[in-house]
Design a protein around this motif. Structure first.
Motif, PDB file in Angstrom:
ATOM      1  N   TYR A  73     -15.708 -32.824  26.257  1.00  0.00           N
ATOM      2  CA  TYR A  73     -14.829 -33.238  25.232  1.00  0.00           C
ATOM      3  C   TYR A  73     -14.848 -35.057  25.436  1.00  0.00           C
ATOM      4  N   TYR A 119     -11.305 -44.658  22.601  1.00  0.00           N
ATOM      5  CA  TYR A 119     -10.150 -45.363  22.768  1.00  0.00           C
ATOM      6  C   TYR A 119     -10.217 -46.620  22.130  1.00  0.00           C
ATOM      7  N   GLN A 126      -8.674 -50.555  22.299  1.00  0.00           N
ATOM      8  CA  GLN A 126      -7.469 -51.237  23.171  1.00  0.00           C
ATOM      9  C   GLN A 126      -7.319 -52.955  22.605  1.00  0.00           C
ATOM     10  N   GLY A 139      -3.304 -56.717  25.708  1.00  0.00           N
ATOM     11  CA  GLY A 139      -1.932 -56.576  25.879  1.00  0.00           C
ATOM     12  C   GLY A 139      -1.353 -55.257  25.728  1.00  0.00           C
ATOM     13  N   GLU A 140      -1.948 -54.420  25.098  1.00  0.00           N
ATOM     14  CA  GLU A 140      -1.587 -53.046  24.824  1.00  0.00           C
ATOM     15  C   GLU A 140      -2.496 -52.104  25.652  1.00  0.00           C
ATOM     16  N   GLY A 141      -1.677 -50.952  25.578  1.00  0.00           N
ATOM     17  CA  GLY A 141      -2.396 -49.655  26.431  1.00  0.00           C
ATOM     18  C   GLY A 141      -3.606 -49.351  25.067  1.00  0.00           C
ATOM     19  N   PRO A 142      -4.327 -48.292  25.793  1.00  0.00           N
ATOM     20  CA  PRO A 142      -5.518 -47.809  24.894  1.00  0.00           C
ATOM     21  C   PRO A 142      -4.888 -46.869  23.815  1.00  0.00           C
ATOM     22  N   LEU A 146      -5.775 -43.552  21.505  1.00  0.00           N
ATOM     23  CA  LEU A 146      -6.696 -42.579  20.832  1.00  0.00           C
ATOM     24  C   LEU A 146      -7.247 -42.882  19.509  1.00  0.00           C
ATOM     25  N   THR A 150     -11.357 -53.873  22.286  1.00  0.00           N
ATOM     26  CA  THR A 150     -12.410 -53.286  23.287  1.00  0.00           C
ATOM     27  C   THR A 150     -12.284 -51.700  22.910  1.00  0.00           C
ATOM     28  N   PHE A 164     -13.379 -47.915  24.095  1.00  0.00           N
ATOM     29  CA  PHE A 164     -13.737 -47.133  25.666  1.00  0.00           C
ATOM     30  C   PHE A 164     -14.322 -45.717  24.917  1.00  0.00           C
ATOM     31  N   ARG A 180     -14.906 -35.681  29.117  1.00  0.00           N
ATOM     32  CA  ARG A 180     -13.911 -34.880  30.110  1.00  0.00           C
ATOM     33  C   ARG A 180     -14.710 -33.528  30.225  1.00  0.00           C
ATOM     34  N   LYS A 201      -9.165 -34.824  34.706  1.00  0.00           N
ATOM     35  CA  LYS A 201      -9.270 -36.183  34.423  1.00  0.00           C
ATOM     36  C   LYS A 201     -10.612 -36.484  33.569  1.00  0.00           C
ATOM     37  N   PRO A 202     -10.393 -37.680  32.745  1.00  0.00           N
ATOM     38  CA  PRO A 202     -11.522 -37.875  32.006  1.00  0.00           C
ATOM     39  C   PRO A 202     -12.193 -39.010  32.663  1.00  0.00           C
ATOM     40  N   PHE A 247     -14.030 -42.748  32.153  1.00  0.00           N
ATOM     41  CA  PHE A 247     -13.964 -43.756  31.175  1.00  0.00           C
ATOM     42  C   PHE A 247     -15.340 -44.573  31.297  1.00  0.00           C
ATOM     43  N   LYS A 302     -16.932 -48.550  30.773  1.00  0.00           N
ATOM     44  CA  LYS A 302     -16.517 -49.914  30.860  1.00  0.00           C
ATOM     45  C   LYS A 302     -16.377 -50.586  29.765  1.00  0.00           C
TER      46      LYS A 302
END
Lengths: 114, 112
Positions: A32, A36, A38, A41-44, A46, A87, A89, A93, A101-102, A104, A106
């Motif tokens: 899978y 993502y 991003q 200042g924010e979270g990634p 999907l 950015t 990513f 998984r 956990k996946p 990632f 860089k």
């Protein structure tokens, strides 16, 4: 050992062009692959994802091309817009279960010039 | 848009101080992940839960880091004795089945 590798740290394109972001992986058990997006200042968030049984997944301007034999995939952003500057990513998984956990990459920083 | 809530957005601590951050997952999502994202954008998985049970965690979290997801309360991640190297963006993500993860905005921790 980097299990998920994004070939470019940064990418610059002009508005309207197709941005191509590349990703490769090492573990054949990965099944899978989400991408993502991003913003600073924010979270990634999907963006789009593909499973290893498919070779292509499309959602609007975003398309994933997947090559299981070569263990690589790419995200194509058609008709790039300045608002796509962010950015990106690539993640992977394994098939051990949905809660595993996946891993990632860089990230690739995309800049779209108007 | 993700509905994962993380508080506080910014946290400043001195070395040796305790740092605690919270996460409210999306309603109905039983799976919660915590990640540390460093200044080079690298993600480090810390721990994940299904409901209140720990599924996986890395060794680091067994020492200075602790986390919990009590029922009917926010999940939390706590660093007992902060170190400069802990300065990072701490991200919480929730998921219904574990595949699609929805991230919160993160807590930016600065350890002076």
């Amino acid at each position: 050992q980097q299990q998920v590798r994004q070939s470019s740290q940064s990418l610059t394109v002009w508005e309207g062009e197709t941005a191509i972001l590349n990703c490769s992986y090492e573990n054949s058990a990965f099944d899978y692959f989400p991408w993502y997006q991003q913003f600073p200042g924010e979270g990634p968030a999907l963006l789009i994802a593909i499973r290893s049984v498919s070779d292509k997944k499309e959602d609007g301007r975003f398309t994933i091309f997947f090559n299981k034999r070569e263990k690589n995939l790419s995200l194509h952003i058609k008709d790039s817009q300045p608002g796509d500057s962010a950015t990106y990513f690539c993640a992977a998984r394994g098939a051990s279960g949905g809660n595993y956990k996946p891993t990632f990459g860089k990230g690739t920083s995309l800049v779209v010039h108007p | 848009n993700s509905k994962v809530i993380q508080t506080p957005r910014y946290l400043v601590k001195g070395q040796g101080q305790k740092a605690k951050m919270r996460c409210i997952p999306e309603k109905g999502h039983p799976v919660v992940f915590w990640y540390q994202q460093n200044k080079n954008n690298e993600f480090k998985f810390l721990i994940n839960f299904q409901n209140q049970e720990v599924l996986q965690q890395i060794d680091m979290t067994e020492k200075r880091f602790s986390a919990e997801c009590p029922s009917n309360s926010p999940c939390s991640l706590e660093i007992q004795s902060s170190e400069a190297g802990d300065s990072a963006l701490y991200l919480c993500a929730s998921s219904l089945f574990g595949d699609e993860q929805y991230f919160g905005p993160g807590t930016r921790l600065t350890v002076l």
